[in-house]
Design a protein around this motif. Structure first.
Motif, PDB file in Angstrom:
ATOM      1  N   TRP A 151      40.004 105.818  47.070  1.00 40.37           N
ATOM      2  CA  TRP A 151      40.249 106.974  46.194  1.00 40.37           C
ATOM      3  C   TRP A 151      38.901 107.535  45.786  1.00 40.37           C
ATOM      4  O   TRP A 151      38.048 106.819  45.247  1.00 40.37           O
ATOM      5  CB  TRP A 151      41.045 106.545  44.970  1.00 40.37           C
ATOM      6  N   ILE A 152      38.685 108.835  46.062  1.00 40.83           N
ATOM      7  CA  ILE A 152      37.398 109.485  45.807  1.00 40.83           C
ATOM      8  C   ILE A 152      37.604 110.601  44.799  1.00 40.83           C
ATOM      9  O   ILE A 152      38.339 111.563  45.055  1.00 40.83           O
ATOM     10  CB  ILE A 152      36.792 110.017  47.122  1.00 40.83           C
ATOM     11  N   ASP A 153      36.975 110.474  43.657  1.00 47.92           N
ATOM     12  CA  ASP A 153      37.064 111.435  42.566  1.00 47.92           C
ATOM     13  C   ASP A 153      36.409 112.761  42.987  1.00 47.92           C
ATOM     14  O   ASP A 153      35.712 112.830  44.000  1.00 47.92           O
ATOM     15  CB  ASP A 153      36.354 110.850  41.343  1.00 47.92           C
ATOM     16  N   ASP A 154      36.603 113.802  42.192  1.00 54.25           N
ATOM     17  CA  ASP A 154      35.980 115.080  42.521  1.00 54.25           C
ATOM     18  C   ASP A 154      34.466 115.030  42.289  1.00 54.25           C
ATOM     19  O   ASP A 154      33.956 114.227  41.521  1.00 54.25           O
ATOM     20  CB  ASP A 154      36.630 116.231  41.749  1.00 54.25           C
ATOM     21  N   HIS A 155      33.765 115.869  43.031  1.00 56.12           N
ATOM     22  CA  HIS A 155      32.309 116.017  42.949  1.00 56.12           C
ATOM     23  C   HIS A 155      31.541 114.761  43.363  1.00 56.12           C
ATOM     24  O   HIS A 155      30.487 114.449  42.818  1.00 56.12           O
ATOM     25  CB  HIS A 155      31.880 116.495  41.557  1.00 56.12           C
ATOM     26  N   ILE A 156      32.070 114.055  44.329  1.00 56.17           N
ATOM     27  CA  ILE A 156      31.379 112.903  44.918  1.00 56.17           C
ATOM     28  C   ILE A 156      30.742 113.386  46.213  1.00 56.17           C
ATOM     29  O   ILE A 156      31.434 113.882  47.096  1.00 56.17           O
ATOM     30  CB  ILE A 156      32.372 111.751  45.199  1.00 56.17           C
ATOM     31  N   ASN A 157      29.432 113.244  46.342  1.00 54.16           N
ATOM     32  CA  ASN A 157      28.711 113.839  47.458  1.00 54.16           C
ATOM     33  C   ASN A 157      27.772 112.843  48.147  1.00 54.16           C
ATOM     34  O   ASN A 157      27.308 111.888  47.535  1.00 54.16           O
ATOM     35  CB  ASN A 157      27.890 115.037  46.964  1.00 54.16           C
ATOM     36  N   ASN A 158      27.524 113.130  49.423  1.00 57.03           N
ATOM     37  CA  ASN A 158      26.485 112.440  50.204  1.00 57.03           C
ATOM     38  C   ASN A 158      26.683 110.934  50.332  1.00 57.03           C
ATOM     39  O   ASN A 158      25.736 110.164  50.255  1.00 57.03           O
ATOM     40  CB  ASN A 158      25.089 112.727  49.620  1.00 57.03           C
ATOM     41  N   ASN A 159      27.914 110.502  50.530  1.00 55.65           N
ATOM     42  CA  ASN A 159      28.207 109.087  50.770  1.00 55.65           C
ATOM     43  C   ASN A 159      28.629 108.908  52.218  1.00 55.65           C
ATOM     44  O   ASN A 159      29.166 109.830  52.837  1.00 55.65           O
ATOM     45  CB  ASN A 159      29.319 108.617  49.828  1.00 55.65           C
ATOM     46  N   ILE A 160      28.391 107.729  52.753  1.00 52.30           N
ATOM     47  CA  ILE A 160      28.741 107.436  54.140  1.00 52.30           C
ATOM     48  C   ILE A 160      29.794 106.331  54.156  1.00 52.30           C
ATOM     49  O   ILE A 160      29.584 105.261  53.592  1.00 52.30           O
ATOM     50  CB  ILE A 160      27.493 107.001  54.934  1.00 52.30           C
ATOM     51  N   PHE A 161      30.921 106.633  54.794  1.00 48.74           N
ATOM     52  CA  PHE A 161      32.013 105.677  54.962  1.00 48.74           C
ATOM     53  C   PHE A 161      32.194 105.470  56.461  1.00 48.74           C
ATOM     54  O   PHE A 161      32.448 106.434  57.179  1.00 48.74           O
ATOM     55  CB  PHE A 161      33.324 106.252  54.408  1.00 48.74           C
ATOM     56  N   TYR A 162      32.076 104.239  56.955  1.00 44.87           N
ATOM     57  CA  TYR A 162      32.365 104.039  58.369  1.00 44.87           C
ATOM     58  C   TYR A 162      32.802 102.615  58.666  1.00 44.87           C
ATOM     59  O   TYR A 162      32.484 101.678  57.951  1.00 44.87           O
ATOM     60  CB  TYR A 162      31.202 104.476  59.265  1.00 44.87           C
ATOM     61  N   ASN A 163      33.564 102.506  59.759  1.00 45.18           N
ATOM     62  CA  ASN A 163      34.100 101.232  60.254  1.00 45.18           C
ATOM     63  C   ASN A 163      34.846 100.432  59.191  1.00 45.18           C
ATOM     64  O   ASN A 163      34.789  99.210  59.156  1.00 45.18           O
ATOM     65  CB  ASN A 163      32.999 100.378  60.883  1.00 45.18           C
ATOM     66  N   ASN A 164      35.547 101.140  58.303  1.00 40.10           N
ATOM     67  CA  ASN A 164      36.427 100.480  57.343  1.00 40.10           C
ATOM     68  C   ASN A 164      37.816 100.402  57.949  1.00 40.10           C
ATOM     69  O   ASN A 164      38.293 101.360  58.547  1.00 40.10           O
ATOM     70  CB  ASN A 164      36.462 101.266  56.032  1.00 40.10           C
ATOM     71  N   ASN A 165      38.468  99.266  57.825  1.00 39.22           N
ATOM     72  CA  ASN A 165      39.830  99.088  58.312  1.00 39.22           C
ATOM     73  C   ASN A 165      40.793  99.367  57.171  1.00 39.22           C
ATOM     74  O   ASN A 165      40.836  98.609  56.200  1.00 39.22           O
ATOM     75  CB  ASN A 165      40.044  97.668  58.832  1.00 39.22           C
ATOM     76  N   LEU A 166      41.526 100.454  57.284  1.00 38.61           N
ATOM     77  CA  LEU A 166      42.527 100.841  56.284  1.00 38.61           C
ATOM     78  C   LEU A 166      43.882 100.534  56.880  1.00 38.61           C
ATOM     79  O   LEU A 166      44.352 101.249  57.768  1.00 38.61           O
ATOM     80  CB  LEU A 166      42.383 102.320  55.954  1.00 38.61           C
ATOM     81  N   ILE A 167      44.529  99.460  56.408  1.00 37.54           N
ATOM     82  CA  ILE A 167      45.749  98.961  57.026  1.00 37.54           C
ATOM     83  C   ILE A 167      46.863  98.891  55.994  1.00 37.54           C
ATOM     84  O   ILE A 167      46.708  98.263  54.933  1.00 37.54           O
ATOM     85  CB  ILE A 167      45.502  97.565  57.644  1.00 37.54           C
ATOM     86  N   ASN A 168      47.984  99.526  56.309  1.00 39.53           N
ATOM     87  CA  ASN A 168      49.208  99.422  55.528  1.00 39.53           C
ATOM     88  C   ASN A 168      49.038  99.826  54.057  1.00 39.53           C
ATOM     89  O   ASN A 168      49.654  99.248  53.166  1.00 39.53           O
ATOM     90  CB  ASN A 168      49.796  98.000  55.631  1.00 39.53           C
ATOM     91  N   ASN A 169      48.179 100.808  53.790  1.00 41.74           N
ATOM     92  CA  ASN A 169      48.064 101.387  52.457  1.00 41.74           C
ATOM     93  C   ASN A 169      49.023 102.574  52.382  1.00 41.74           C
ATOM     94  O   ASN A 169      49.278 103.223  53.398  1.00 41.74           O
ATOM     95  CB  ASN A 169      46.636 101.864  52.202  1.00 41.74           C
ATOM     96  N   SER A 170      49.559 102.884  51.205  1.00 38.77           N
ATOM     97  CA  SER A 170      50.423 104.066  51.089  1.00 38.77           C
ATOM     98  C   SER A 170      49.659 105.318  51.500  1.00 38.77           C
ATOM     99  O   SER A 170      50.175 106.154  52.229  1.00 38.77           O
ATOM    100  CB  SER A 170      50.945 104.208  49.661  1.00 38.77           C
ATOM    101  N   ASP A 171      48.430 105.479  51.027  1.00 38.15           N
ATOM    102  CA  ASP A 171      47.510 106.532  51.453  1.00 38.15           C
ATOM    103  C   ASP A 171      46.208 105.867  51.868  1.00 38.15           C
ATOM    104  O   ASP A 171      45.688 105.024  51.128  1.00 38.15           O
ATOM    105  CB  ASP A 171      47.217 107.523  50.320  1.00 38.15           C
ATOM    106  N   GLY A 172      45.669 106.254  53.021  1.00 34.58           N
ATOM    107  CA  GLY A 172      44.411 105.670  53.478  1.00 34.58           C
ATOM    108  C   GLY A 172      43.241 106.115  52.630  1.00 34.58           C
ATOM    109  O   GLY A 172      42.564 105.311  52.001  1.00 34.58           O
ATOM    110  N   VAL A 173      42.985 107.435  52.594  1.00 34.93           N
ATOM    111  CA  VAL A 173      41.902 108.016  51.805  1.00 34.93           C
ATOM    112  C   VAL A 173      42.476 109.174  51.008  1.00 34.93           C
ATOM    113  O   VAL A 173      43.157 110.036  51.561  1.00 34.93           O
ATOM    114  CB  VAL A 173      40.745 108.521  52.699  1.00 34.93           C
TER     115      VAL A 173
END
Length: 184
Positions: A151-173
């Motif tokens: 879950w990413i709040d508003d005005h969040i900038n310049n972050n790197i997300f990679y190779n995360n396994n999102l499994i069986n969540n109601s919402d991934g991102v």
């Protein structure tokens, strides 16, 4: 009734909290205004919060197991105060297991590395908040069976997300508005 804090480190440098079995605290391990410290291989059962850092930098949180005894517990929280110009930065959160937490890992800070963690069975696996939150690397995490994986709040900038396994969540991102230059 839980006790307030299990381990409290205020304005400390170079402290290690290692191989502890802790339970029954509102906040189990709490670091504030601390630097260059280790929180390693601890086992925590909490009914409030697992590991919290406030205005702390160069903290390594590695190999801990944090489980919730109640529905409102948070796992590992790194937080800052832009109003006081105090930012949590350059922390490493790695190889931790967080189970049944309201928030598995919460980040409000900059330059942090969050990698190789396992977060399962709750509301938000990861929660990224605060307009000062930038330049973090979030990679190689297993985020499973949560309401929202990341879950990413508003005005969040310049972050790197990679190779995360999102499994069986109601919402991934789930990303709110006004976010720029985040990479997935």
């Amino acid at each position: 009734m839980s006790k307030s804090k299990g381990v409290l480190l205020g304005d400390k440098n170079g402290v290690t909290v290692k191989n502890c079995n802790l339970s029954g605290y509102e906040i189990t391990i709490y670091l504030t205004d601390s630097k260059n410290s280790l929180v390693v291989n601890n086992s925590i059962m909490t009914d409030g919060g697992g590991i919290f850092t406030l205005y702390s930098s160069y903290i390594q949180i590695i190999g801990n197991i944090v489980k919730s005894a109640g529905a409102g517990s948070d796992g590992i929280i790194v937080t800052s105060s832009p109003q006081l110009n105090k930012i949590s930065s350059n922390n490493t959160i790695s190889l931790n297991i967080l189970d049944n937490m309201a928030i598995g890992i919460g980040i409000a800070g900059s330059g942090n590395i969050i990698q190789n963690n396992k977060v399962t069975n709750r509301y938000h696996g990861f929660e990224i908040v605060g307009s000062i939150t930038k330049d973090n690397i979030i990679r190689y995490n297993n985020i499973t069976d949560n309401g929202v994986g990341i879950w990413i709040d508003d005005h969040i900038n310049n972050n790197i997300f990679y190779n995360n396994n999102l499994i069986n969540n109601s919402d991934g991102v789930d990303m709110l508005g006004g976010c720029f230059n985040n990479s997935f």
